[in-house]
Design a protein around this motif. Structure first.
Motif, mmCIF file in Angstrom:
data_model
loop_
_atom_site.group_PDB
_atom_site.id
_atom_site.type_symbol
_atom_site.label_atom_id
_atom_site.label_comp_id
_atom_site.label_asym_id
_atom_site.label_seq_id
_atom_site.Cartn_x
_atom_site.Cartn_y
_atom_site.Cartn_z
ATOM 1 N N LEU A 18 0.845 -1.291 0.076
ATOM 2 C CA LEU A 18 -0.090 0.105 0.098
ATOM 3 C C LEU A 18 1.014 1.237 0.058
ATOM 4 C CD1 LEU A 18 -2.557 1.435 0.755
ATOM 5 C CD2 LEU A 18 -2.101 1.180 2.748
ATOM 6 N N ALA B 67 -6.740 -0.916 1.604
ATOM 7 C CA ALA B 67 -5.894 -2.196 1.523
ATOM 8 C C ALA B 67 -6.321 -2.760 2.830
ATOM 9 C CB ALA B 67 -4.334 -1.875 1.404
ATOM 10 N N GLU B 68 -5.629 -3.906 2.997
ATOM 11 C CA GLU B 68 -5.586 -4.781 4.341
ATOM 12 C C GLU B 68 -4.491 -5.204 4.746
ATOM 13 O OE1 GLU B 68 -8.443 -8.043 4.630
ATOM 14 O OE2 GLU B 68 -10.042 -6.778 4.757
ATOM 15 N N ASN B 69 -3.965 -4.772 5.710
ATOM 16 C CA ASN B 69 -2.867 -5.101 6.328
ATOM 17 C C ASN B 69 -1.587 -4.580 5.466
ATOM 18 O OD1 ASN B 69 -1.772 -6.458 8.762
ATOM 19 N ND2 ASN B 69 -0.778 -7.904 7.344
ATOM 20 N N GLY B 70 -1.933 -3.424 4.808
ATOM 21 C CA GLY B 70 -0.687 -2.745 4.128
ATOM 22 C C GLY B 70 -0.557 -3.353 2.722
ATOM 23 N N HIS B 71 -1.327 -4.321 2.375
ATOM 24 C CA HIS B 71 -1.380 -4.746 0.929
ATOM 25 C C HIS B 71 -2.550 -4.616 0.063
ATOM 26 C CE1 HIS B 71 2.590 -6.453 1.408
ATOM 27 N NE2 HIS B 71 2.325 -6.329 2.842
ATOM 28 N N ASN C 276 -0.992 7.153 1.169
ATOM 29 C CA ASN C 276 -1.503 6.466 2.208
ATOM 30 C C ASN C 276 -1.321 7.421 3.454
ATOM 31 O OD1 ASN C 276 -2.088 4.782 4.108
ATOM 32 N ND2 ASN C 276 -0.195 3.692 3.848
ATOM 33 N N GLU D 124 -6.499 -4.282 10.184
ATOM 34 C CA GLU D 124 -5.887 -2.898 9.819
ATOM 35 C C GLU D 124 -5.915 -2.513 8.618
ATOM 36 O OE1 GLU D 124 -5.263 -0.485 12.373
ATOM 37 O OE2 GLU D 124 -5.451 -1.545 13.997
ATOM 38 N N GLU E 54 -3.510 -0.428 7.387
ATOM 39 C CA GLU E 54 -2.124 -0.194 7.218
ATOM 40 C C GLU E 54 -1.257 -1.435 7.852
ATOM 41 O OE1 GLU E 54 -2.291 3.563 9.153
ATOM 42 O OE2 GLU E 54 -1.205 4.352 7.597
ATOM 43 N N LYS E 55 -0.120 -1.646 7.571
ATOM 44 C CA LYS E 55 0.754 -2.778 7.879
ATOM 45 C C LYS E 55 0.959 -2.947 9.461
ATOM 46 C CE LYS E 55 4.376 -5.374 6.745
ATOM 47 N NZ LYS E 55 4.633 -6.414 5.388
ATOM 48 N N ARG E 56 0.459 -4.097 9.835
ATOM 49 C CA ARG E 56 0.635 -4.310 11.455
ATOM 50 C C ARG E 56 1.479 -5.593 11.413
ATOM 51 N NH1 ARG E 56 -0.235 0.437 13.167
ATOM 52 N NH2 ARG E 56 -2.306 1.113 12.835
ATOM 53 N N ASP F 102 0.903 -9.054 12.021
ATOM 54 C CA ASP F 102 0.398 -10.198 11.272
ATOM 55 C C ASP F 102 -0.728 -9.816 10.586
ATOM 56 O OD1 ASP F 102 -1.414 -9.921 13.452
ATOM 57 O OD2 ASP F 102 -1.086 -12.063 13.811
#
Lengths: 244, 244
Positions: free
Chosen positions: A65, A102-106, A124, B22, B24-26, B28
């Motif tokens: 992302l 996105a989800e989880n940064g992707h 972002n 989330e 954004e990146k977390r 897991d």
DNA sequence: CGTCCGTTTGAGGATCATCAATGTCCGTGG
DNA sequence: CCACGGACATTGATGATCCTCAAACGGACG
């Protein structure tokens, strides 16, 4: 080959516009611009405008992302590649649609332009920061995403149908409702290819073709040039659409 | 007849909990509680807790928006009645799911409990006011709705499949991922009836039955009592799930 | 023990996917 | 101006899958 971009439906004077329906009760139930002028201006301050030719990949599924996008002009598609290599178009994106959440940064889907397109591209982090600072702006985003959630459910209802002609009719009906008011005298623009249609409707390319033929033969819809359609027999059309 | 409520997956000490991923990146990529303790407490302050027996309608489609709900215990279904009288289940709702976000002041789906259920019920205006005041809280709602949007797209991918056994396998796979960690040694709980399953998978009741038979016959999945399933042949199972 | 509801199984008909071939549009180059 | 080529779209024949109608089966409960 490069088709005319979808007629712009949104005034682009002061920045991004988002089309959707409010969660709470308003005057009418139609999609409309959700953002106020000041909100659009603030978004414009952190956004850059990108113009892309048709068939350009905006981002790929699984990629990291980095930007969130708001479509301004043109039509795009969001799709996923299945393990078998088949493609499923999750949604078509029109002016005023938001994508890239996105989800989880992707990113989840791959997004590609169908026509020439103009997008607002917002980093972002900048958008997240702005949303956390401006709850009213964020509330409009929430309404927008909720609206897209409904669209996804409608998509599920469409592809739940067993008959190809019915699916196509429902899709045309959705396009018709979505279409800019001033489109050409009842003609529904179909910027996407038959293949895109097939991947959205979860039909084979041939079945889409047979469905258009069937609708034509039965005098319900007229097609022209493969990228425009017009409802001829409105009664039969609605009956088919609602024959779920 | 009244089945055991889905094992509670969320600690309910201090208020509503929301499960999601989330944007954004977390650390897991798994679904988890999105709300902080203070956020849950503040939500609890304006929420009332309702306990409903199985098969209770929470609200009907088209009804006027009045409350937003967060599921705490139990399983529910959200569905729409089609003009023909057929029902389409749009989604199953588990602990930590949010529902009742409407469009234009009216609910879109009908929501009904499947098991006994406990819900947090928040007046629409109170939640809206709180979200506009607390942008961080709202950001978690945004993530949640985005997550539900993805779930809807996955649903579309499931029902796009042509083979009943494959659809069922994908559904089981989704349930398995979703399931509370400590479920009974690999057994997947199926609180919903075959009819609910059929309406979610867009299959006839009989096809669901034949699909379970087929999975059993092929030694891929074992069913017990109609409300529990266990993957026997993991390799074949995954192959079937990914054979899209 | 009998009923009721939900589930399972069976036979026939309808629909779509696939494979293959033909047709159409449009830009290119002779 | 016309012929050619490639991408896209349509049409045809066959097989696989599911839906519908129908009947048998099973457990829960009075």
């Amino acid at each position: 080959m490069t088709r005319q971009a979808h007629a712009g439906t949104v005034l682009e004077d002061s920045g991004p516009s988002i089309r959707g329906i409010e969660i709470e009760k308003r005057t009418d139930g139609s999609a409309k611009g959700l953002l106020s002028e000041p909100q659009r201006q603030r978004l414009a301050a952190v956004a850059s405008v990108v113009s892309l030719p048709a068939r350009t990949i905006v981002y790929r599924a699984e990629a990291e992302l980095s930007w969130i996008f708001i479509s301004s002009v043109g039509v795009l598609k969001a799709y996923r590649e299945m393990p078998s290599g088949k493609r499923r178009v999750a949604s078509f994106l029109f002016p005023g649609d938001v994508f890239g959440l996105a989800e989880n940064g992707h990113y989840i889907n791959t997004v590609q332009t169908i026509t020439n397109a103009t997008l607002y591209r917002i980093p972002n982090e900048a958008l997240a920061a702005m949303l956390r600072r401006d709850a009213d702006l964020q509330f409009q985003f929430l309404a927008k995403v909720t609206h897209e959630l409904r669209q996804g459910q409608r998509h599920a209802i469409v592809i739940a149908r067993r008959d190809a002609a019915g699916r196509l009719a429902m899709f045309l009906s959705m396009l018709e409702k979505h279409a800019p008011a001033g489109s050409h005298a009842g003609w529904i623009q179909l910027p996407m290819s038959r293949t895109d249609l097939a991947e959205y409707l979860c039909l084979s390319l041939e079945s889409v073709s047979r469905a258009t033929s069937a609708l034509t033969r039965r005098g319900i819809v007229a097609f022209q040039g493969g990228h425009a359609a017009k409802v001829i027999d409105r009664v039969s059309f609605e009956k088919l659409v609602n024959a779920l």
